[in-house]
Design a protein around this motif. Structure first.
Motif, PDB file in Angstrom:
ATOM      1  N   LEU A 116       0.835  -1.206   0.000  1.00 39.57           N
ATOM      2  CA  LEU A 116       0.000   0.000   0.000  1.00 39.57           C
ATOM      3  C   LEU A 116       0.863   1.246   0.000  1.00 39.57           C
ATOM      4  O   LEU A 116       1.942   1.286   0.586  1.00 39.57           O
ATOM      5  N   ASP A 117       0.341   2.295  -0.665  1.00 37.32           N
ATOM      6  CA  ASP A 117       1.018   3.593  -0.712  1.00 37.32           C
ATOM      7  C   ASP A 117       0.497   4.430   0.455  1.00 37.32           C
ATOM      8  O   ASP A 117      -0.498   5.144   0.328  1.00 37.32           O
ATOM      9  N   VAL A 118       1.151   4.323   1.602  1.00 35.64           N
ATOM     10  CA  VAL A 118       0.711   5.013   2.822  1.00 35.64           C
ATOM     11  C   VAL A 118       1.896   5.742   3.435  1.00 35.64           C
ATOM     12  O   VAL A 118       2.966   5.151   3.631  1.00 35.64           O
ATOM     13  N   ARG A 119       1.712   7.020   3.733  1.00 28.59           N
ATOM     14  CA  ARG A 119       2.751   7.786   4.402  1.00 28.59           C
ATOM     15  C   ARG A 119       2.172   8.466   5.640  1.00 28.59           C
ATOM     16  O   ARG A 119       0.955   8.669   5.729  1.00 28.59           O
ATOM     17  N   TYR A 120       3.029   8.802   6.556  1.00 26.14           N
ATOM     18  CA  TYR A 120       2.615   9.436   7.806  1.00 26.14           C
ATOM     19  C   TYR A 120       3.333  10.774   7.973  1.00 26.14           C
ATOM     20  O   TYR A 120       4.552  10.855   7.784  1.00 26.14           O
ATOM     21  N   THR A 121       2.573  11.801   8.317  1.00 27.18           N
ATOM     22  CA  THR A 121       3.139  13.128   8.565  1.00 27.18           C
ATOM     23  C   THR A 121       2.609  13.655   9.891  1.00 27.18           C
ATOM     24  O   THR A 121       1.388  13.659  10.124  1.00 27.18           O
ATOM     25  N   GLU A 122       3.512  14.095  10.735  1.00 27.50           N
ATOM     26  CA  GLU A 122       3.148  14.643  12.043  1.00 27.50           C
ATOM     27  C   GLU A 122       3.390  16.150  12.038  1.00 27.50           C
ATOM     28  O   GLU A 122       4.433  16.624  11.604  1.00 27.50           O
TER      29      GLU A 122
END
Length: 377
Positions: free
Chosen positions: A340-346
């Motif tokens: 899956l194309d999933v990214r996390y940004t905080e």
């Protein structure tokens, strides 16, 4: 002798709005560009759908989903540069859905009860279907907040909204995680209060000092630095759960004064579904035997392989409600669904709601959203 008796005084009935239309949106756009579209879910519930016309038929569409007890107003704040402003300037056509948990809808406090299954099965797919029909299959993105995002994850893993160009999920997605005291308070409050009240209000001016809600407001005020009762029950208590919905310093004075308009009463009858979701650390279906909901997966995380759109998991570093749910979601998906194309940004210094309501959100938050959308348009 005839004795006259004074009949017992009956308590005044609460006045509720019965008009069929949602409460008008507050914005600074040209009214001619704002189209309010009558939309009903397949089960007959009246929803609110708003299209912001741009005059450019080639723009990708972006559907905005609010959180529970909020409304589309959270994306249109006239007192600051809001997300709709940023999307318009960057070449997108915004669409705003007021699903059945919106405080703009006339039955918000008095309508029939529902679960998040209904939002995932009926509301979101109905809006997506309408937008696709109206935009000639142009690319469609979704930016979803809180419970709107949680319900969207159930729709996506059910295959009900395939082919989205990209999804921005703010706050929580597939792996809900609450603080221990929040989960405990939610469980205890649900059991103790369910026979006395069905909603926890946020506007102390409407309920008054001598009401059954006064102890809740008093509890929320403990240790609060702000004298506003609405702010106390939201920022200092999150409807009595002991969580916090925003970083206080991030709100402008005008937005702070509108909190009772931007967020409505929280229904207690939804707590059993929310508790089941939180205990499972996943978005799970409430209706286990009702065949009408068979299209929804029993556990969305187990069906995450059906997610067919790129996803940006967004969260403030000070999220006092869902904690690090989004980071957890990214780690779990990276392990279980690495394709899956999933990214996390905080977002440093931001909480939960202020990622959209904050006076500096256009500078600190919206750029991440626009960058993600721009890479996939």
């Amino acid at each position: 002798m005839i004795f006259r008796t004074t009949p017992a005084r009956r308590p005044a009935l609460r006045r509720v709005r019965t008009t069929p239309a949602p409460r008008p949106l507050r914005h600074r756009l040209d009214p001619a560009r704002v189209e309010e579209i009558p939309l009903r879910a397949p089960d007959g519930v009246r929803l609110g759908l708003t299209r912001i016309h741009t005059g450019d038929t080639g723009r990708p569409a972006v559907l905005l989903l609010h959180g529970h007890t909020a409304s589309s107003d959270m994306f249109l704040l006239p007192e600051t540069r809001n997300l709709v402003d940023s999307l318009l300037d960057d070449g997108y056509e915004p669409w705003l859905l007021d699903w059945r948990g919106s405080c703009r809808l006339p039955y918000n406090e008095t309508g029939q009860r529902y679960t998040y299954d209904d939002v995932a099965l009926y509301d979101i797919p109905a809006a997506v279907s309408h937008i696709r029909a109206a935009t000639d299959e142009r690319p469609l993105f979704v930016v979803a907040h809180c419970i709107g995002s949680l319900a969207l994850s159930l729709s996506m893993t059910a295959g009900l909204v395939p082919g989205l160009a990209g999804v921005v999920s703010q706050g929580v997605f597939l792996t809900p995680k609450l603080a221990g005291r929040t989960s405990l308070r939610m469980s205890v409050a649900g059991e103790l209060l369910k026979t006395r009240i069905d909603h926890i209000p946020v506007d102390f001016r409407k309920v008054g000092l001598w009401s059954r809600y006064t102890p809740l407001f008093a509890l929320a005020s403990r240790g609060a630095s702000c004298p506003d009762p609405t702010c106390q029950i939201l920022h200092n208590s999150a409807w009595g759960t002991g969580a916090s919905l925003f970083v206080h310093e991030n709100l402008s004075a005008a937005t702070h004064d509108r909190l009772a308009e931007l967020l409505g009463p929280a229904p207690l009858w939804i707590l059993p579904h929310l508790r089941r979701i939180e205990l499972a650390r996943s978005v799970v279906r409430w209706h286990e035997t009702d065949r009408r909901y068979a299209a929804l997966p029993p556990n969305a995380l187990d069906a995450a392989g059906r997610v067919d759109a790129p996803v940006l998991l967004l969260s403030g570093s000070e999220n006092g409600l869902w904690l690090d749910s989004q980071r957890l979601c990214h780690d779990v998906l990276a392990h279980r669904q690495s394709r899956l194309d999933v990214r996390y940004t905080e977002i440093p210094g931001y909480g939960h709601l202020d990622t959209f309501l904050g006076r500096g959100a256009a500078l600190d938050v919206f750029g991440h959203i626009l960058e993600f959308l721009g890479e996939r348009r």
